[in-house]
Design an enzyme around this catalytic site. Structure first.
Site, PDB file in Angstrom:
ATOM      1  N   ASP A 233       0.868  -1.171   0.000  1.00  0.00           N
ATOM      2  CA  ASP A 233       0.000   0.000   0.000  1.00  0.00           C
ATOM      3  C   ASP A 233       0.908   1.225   0.000  1.00  0.00           C
ATOM      4  OD1 ASP A 233       1.016   0.112   2.533  1.00  0.00           O
ATOM      5  OD2 ASP A 233      -0.892  -0.128   3.564  1.00  0.00           O
TER       6      ASP A 233
ATOM      7  N   GLY B  25       0.918   3.722   2.247  1.00  0.00           N
ATOM      8  CA  GLY B  25       1.114   4.322   3.561  1.00  0.00           C
ATOM      9  C   GLY B  25       0.016   5.305   3.921  1.00  0.00           C
ATOM     10  N   GLY B  26      -0.775   5.698   2.942  1.00  0.00           N
ATOM     11  CA  GLY B  26      -1.820   6.688   3.187  1.00  0.00           C
ATOM     12  C   GLY B  26      -2.776   6.270   4.289  1.00  0.00           C
TER      13      GLY B  26
ATOM     14  N   GLN C 161     -11.778   7.115  -4.347  1.00  0.00           N
ATOM     15  CA  GLN C 161     -12.329   7.483  -3.039  1.00  0.00           C
ATOM     16  C   GLN C 161     -13.748   8.031  -3.237  1.00  0.00           C
ATOM     17  OE1 GLN C 161     -11.295   6.904  -0.047  1.00  0.00           O
ATOM     18  NE2 GLN C 161      -9.155   6.292  -0.306  1.00  0.00           N
TER      19      GLN C 161
ATOM     20  N   GLY D 190     -11.187   3.409   1.004  1.00  0.00           N
ATOM     21  CA  GLY D 190     -12.095   4.118   1.889  1.00  0.00           C
ATOM     22  C   GLY D 190     -13.374   3.382   2.209  1.00  0.00           C
TER      23      GLY D 190
ATOM     24  N   ASP E 194      -7.693  -7.920   0.258  1.00  0.00           N
ATOM     25  CA  ASP E 194      -6.703  -8.154   1.310  1.00  0.00           C
ATOM     26  C   ASP E 194      -7.350  -7.758   2.622  1.00  0.00           C
ATOM     27  OD1 ASP E 194      -6.370  -5.086   0.964  1.00  0.00           O
ATOM     28  OD2 ASP E 194      -5.267  -5.568   2.779  1.00  0.00           O
TER      29      ASP E 194
ATOM     30  N   CYS F 278     -13.236 -28.374   6.013  1.00  0.00           N
ATOM     31  CA  CYS F 278     -12.071 -27.570   5.630  1.00  0.00           C
ATOM     32  C   CYS F 278     -10.886 -28.479   5.332  1.00  0.00           C
ATOM     33  CB  CYS F 278     -11.725 -26.599   6.761  1.00  0.00           C
ATOM     34  SG  CYS F 278     -10.275 -25.592   6.413  1.00  0.00           S
TER      35      CYS F 278
ATOM     36  N   HIS G   7      -5.697 -21.797   9.388  1.00  0.00           N
ATOM     37  CA  HIS G   7      -7.092 -22.097   9.053  1.00  0.00           C
ATOM     38  C   HIS G   7      -7.831 -20.862   8.508  1.00  0.00           C
ATOM     39  CE1 HIS G   7     -11.261 -23.286   9.222  1.00  0.00           C
ATOM     40  NE2 HIS G   7     -11.462 -22.143   9.861  1.00  0.00           N
TER      41      HIS G   7
HETATM   42 ZN   LIG Z   1      -9.259 -25.388   8.438  1.00  0.00          ZN
END
Ligand SMILES: [Zn+2]
Length: 368
Positions: free
Chosen positions: A94, A96-97, A189, A216, A266, A304, A335
């Site tokens: 990113d 840094g903003g 934004q 944002g 992310d 899972c 996990h």
């Molecule tokens: Zn798992």
């Protein structure tokens, strides 16, 4: 900066959902993709090998943190972020903003940049668009972000001013870029205001970035507002470039973002929750410290496929947490990250097979 090192190929669409491949100098990213966050050049409690094994392909790191400690020059001296942290696959930083506006102790923003005090030692620093790009070039990630101003999303007067500044800074970031082996993404934004979001998306889309981000959001607005803003913005952003929804990472938000044409996500949430004994699953969250798990021989999630669920019981994980053992954070992080990384991969398959809507609806119905 025009560069052909980065190609975005759209392989399939299903409604507004997209499956593509974004080529970077450190490998191809299959999208949709979820990126674990390695704030300090490490995804907390995990080795790069563990990240690879849980299926991660893209890792994000934070410019603000690395600039303050250990410093961008040191990272460059050690061969750049990939070599420094031994992650040989695609990386994103990113600008840094966001941290300057959320973490720094004191900040003073003007049209040229931001002066702020380090949250670590109180020392004074200044970021400008040119400085942020110079730092990101030293760090050397494949995808770098333009320097933007993230405003409180409901304050229209401030949001509008911050948006105008973000646009002016975006132009300066493009002019400041010198490395052809990094893809610079612009950030839209505009808070929760559809007309501002529309205006911002048109402005940023017209500048010639390698990809686009929606910034944002997920900062305190409601989910319906967030989803509405994604729709407004993605209707305008060009289809032939990747779209990144910054800081978003729950099962529900990933599915809703993908449904609206987002390619990259992310979030610190999966690893942060893991360090607070909470497991993320497709049906909701599980507090592993809860006494009901003390004698439970089942894994976190029987469906899972992660290393933790294939290997350990809830009873064992709870024991580690009660005993304050470090392995607890590692196993629950594996996990939680797998849950989102794998969800994006399964969404990709569903898009190819034209069944994304049903795939998403089935999971969302079972959420608590
Ligand atoms: Zn798992």
């Amino acid at each position: 900066m025009a560069t052909n090192l980065f190609q975005f190929q759209l392989n399939a669409t299903d409604g507004n959902a997209r499956a593509g491949v974004f080529s970077t100098p450190h490998g191809d990213l299959q999208t949709p993709v979820f990126a674990p966050v390695g704030t300090q050049a490490t995804v907390k409690a995990l080795t790069p090998l563990q990240l690879e094994q849980l299926g991660a392909t893209l890792v994000l790191s934070n410019t603000y943190h690395l600039y303050l400690r250990p410093g961008a020059d040191l990272v460059a001296e050690m061969g750049g972020l990939h070599r420094f942290m031994q992650w040989p696959h695609p990386m994103l930083t990113d600008s840094g903003g966001f941290q300057v506006f959320s973490l720094a102790e004191m900040r003073k923003v003007d049209d040229d940049g931001v002066t702020f005090k380090s949250h670590i030692d109180g020392s004074t620093h200044r970021f400008t668009p040119e400085k942020a790009i110079a730092i990101e070039e030293k760090l050397g990630a494949d995808i770098i972000m333009a320097f933007d101003e993230c405003a409180e999303p409901h304050d229209r007067v401030y949001v509008e001013r911050a948006m105008q500044r973000t646009h002016a800074w975006a132009e300066r970031c493009l002019r400041a870029q010198t490395r052809p082996d990094q893809a610079l993404f612009g950030i839209v934004q505009g808070g929760i205001f559809p007309d501002l979001r529309e205006h911002s998306a048109r402005a940023i889309a017209g500048m010639g970035f390698a990809g686009h981000a929606i910034g944002g959001l997920s900062v305190g607005e409601g989910k319906p507002e967030m989803y509405a803003m994604i729709e407004v913005v993605n209707a305008i952003l060009p289809a032939d470039k990747p779209r990144y929804l910054m800081g978003v990472g729950t099962v529900e938000d990933l599915l809703n973002g993908i449904a609206r044409g987002v390619d990259i996500f992310d979030c610190v949430l999966p690893t942060r929750l893991a360090r607070h004994q909470a497991a993320m699953t497709r049906t909701g969250r599980l507090n592993l410290l809860n006494a009901v798990h003390a004698h439970d021989p089942r894994p976190i999630d029987e469906h899972c496929g992660c290393y933790t669920c294939r290997t350990f019981t809830r009873a064992y994980l709870r024991h580690l947490i009660v005993a304050k053992e470090m392995l607890a954070a590692t196993l629950v992080s594996i996990h939680n990250l797998y849950t989102l990384v794998e969800l994006a991969k399964e969404a990709r398959r569903a898009i190819f097979e034209g069944r994304f809507e049903r795939f998403a609806a089935e999971i969302l119905q079972n959420m608590e």
